[in-house]
Design an enzyme around this catalytic site. Structure first.
Site, mmCIF file in Angstrom:
data_model
loop_
_atom_site.group_PDB
_atom_site.id
_atom_site.type_symbol
_atom_site.label_atom_id
_atom_site.label_comp_id
_atom_site.label_asym_id
_atom_site.label_seq_id
_atom_site.Cartn_x
_atom_site.Cartn_y
_atom_site.Cartn_z
ATOM 1 N N ARG A 82 -11.575 5.627 -27.646
ATOM 2 C CA ARG A 82 -10.225 6.188 -27.576
ATOM 3 C C ARG A 82 -9.290 5.493 -28.567
ATOM 4 N NH1 ARG A 82 -7.180 6.378 -21.880
ATOM 5 N NH2 ARG A 82 -7.145 4.119 -22.229
ATOM 6 N N LYS A 184 -3.087 7.104 -27.437
ATOM 7 C CA LYS A 184 -2.419 6.084 -26.622
ATOM 8 C C LYS A 184 -1.520 5.256 -27.543
ATOM 9 C CE LYS A 184 -3.368 2.976 -22.735
ATOM 10 N NZ LYS A 184 -2.618 3.789 -21.756
#
Length: 339
Positions: A82, A184
């Site tokens: 991620r 993120k």
């Protein structure tokens, strides 16, 4: 190894300086060999792109002490993947999975005295991040970057018995369509400070964001992922390109199906169809699962299972996941990395 004077059973979630953190610099087209340092301050140029243009991303993950004394990292390869996607979205160099996991292990080992004992419900929270640094002022990708991992001991938000919270639908958008919602990055969280504060001022735990295109579908809960369970036992996680692909979220989808025998899908969750769901919750690294007692929308509080206790399936998912993380329940293949 001298143990810090901490109340392991009541740590909370706040910054505490630990002994070492890992730092690697990206210069001349490659990441330099990382090292551990006791200095918890970063020394960067005043022109750093992270400061002016938000060129940065981060991760959140935990290390757990097991009953046999060993240490578990929970799915660190997924956090690495991620972060690589977040870096690519912000035009930053990616950190390899091998370097990412090695950095995390180094930090855990160097700060092992801060790892809470088994049975306390507490853990060691890891915060890897990448920031754009170096002398710069134009709107462009930074000339240099820093990859850092630090850690703090944190308490369990819930200890066995989950306490539901109520949330309110926000009029704000968390992210733009085709924006950075799936990455993120700090900007997403900075934008959430005002609506989150307004929700808490109104007496709610946090706010819930609807999809930015139609404002008809639930997307996220504050800084966590949303899930709901239908009356015919289908576990549903919102389907959207602007939802952050949470590691806990993905794990619950798999466990709901493989361990609880539920049907598990990613699908639209319409705000006007809350009556289709008997349980709901927010999930993420910090709380694992926060049961949602009720959602306030259009001057009405829709209550799911209860405002006072978690639904039985939500409680079972919590027990299964935390049991895996703490080494008490066998994990699916590849989920646990030993330190």
């Amino acid at each position: 190894m001298e143990q810090p004077q901490l109340d392991w059973n009541n740590l909370g979630f706040g910054y505490k300086k630990t002994d070492f953190r890992y730092i690697s610099h990206w210069r001349d087209g490659e990441w330099q060999e990382g090292y551990l340092t006791q200095d918890n301050h970063l020394h960067i140029s005043e022109g750093s792109a992270a400061l002016h243009y938000g060129q940065q991303c981060f991760e959140g993950m935990k290390a757990y002490r097991c009953k046999d004394g060993s240490i578990n990292l929970f799915r660190p390869d997924q956090n690495a993947a991620r972060m690589q996607r977040s870096c690519s979205r912000l035009l930053m160099p990616t950190v390899s999975t091998a370097q990412f996991i090695d950095a995390c292990k180094q930090v855990v080992k160097a700060n092992e005295r801060f790892l809470p004992p088994y049975g306390t419900g507490s853990s060691l929270y890891l915060r890897p991040f990448v920031i754009g640094v170096g002398d710069n002022i134009g709107v462009r990708s930074a000339p240099e970057f820093i990859f850092c991992v630090f850690c703090i001991p944190v308490g369990a938000l819930f200890k066995g018995v989950l306490q539901p919270s109520n949330f309110i639908i926000s009029d704000y958008d968390r992210a733009a369509p085709n924006g950075t919602g799936a990455a993120k990055v700090g900007g997403n969280y900075a934008a959430s400070l005002l609506p989150g504060t307004e929700a808490r001022t109104a007496g709610f735990a946090d706010c819930i964001y609807l999809d930015p295109l139609t404002h008809k579908k639930i997307e996220e809960v504050g800084s966590a992922n949303f899930f709901a369970i239908t009356y015919d036992n289908t576990f549903v996680a919102p389907r959207s390109s602007s939802v952050l692909p949470g590691i806990t979220r993905a794990s619950l989808i798999e466990l709901a199906q493989s361990r609880l025998g539920l049907n598990a899908v990613e699908d639209d969750v319409y705000i006007d169809s809350l009556g289709d769901y008997k349980e709901a919750g927010a999930c993420g690294t910090a709380a694992v699962i926060t049961p949602i007692g009720g959602i306030h929308y259009k001057d009405r509080l829709h209550v799911f299972h209860s405002e006072h206790e978690a639904g039985p399936l939500t409680q079972r998912l919590f027990n299964e996941l935390t049991g895996i993380q703490n080494g008490d329940i066998e994990a699916p293949a590849g989920w646990i990395e030993k330190v």
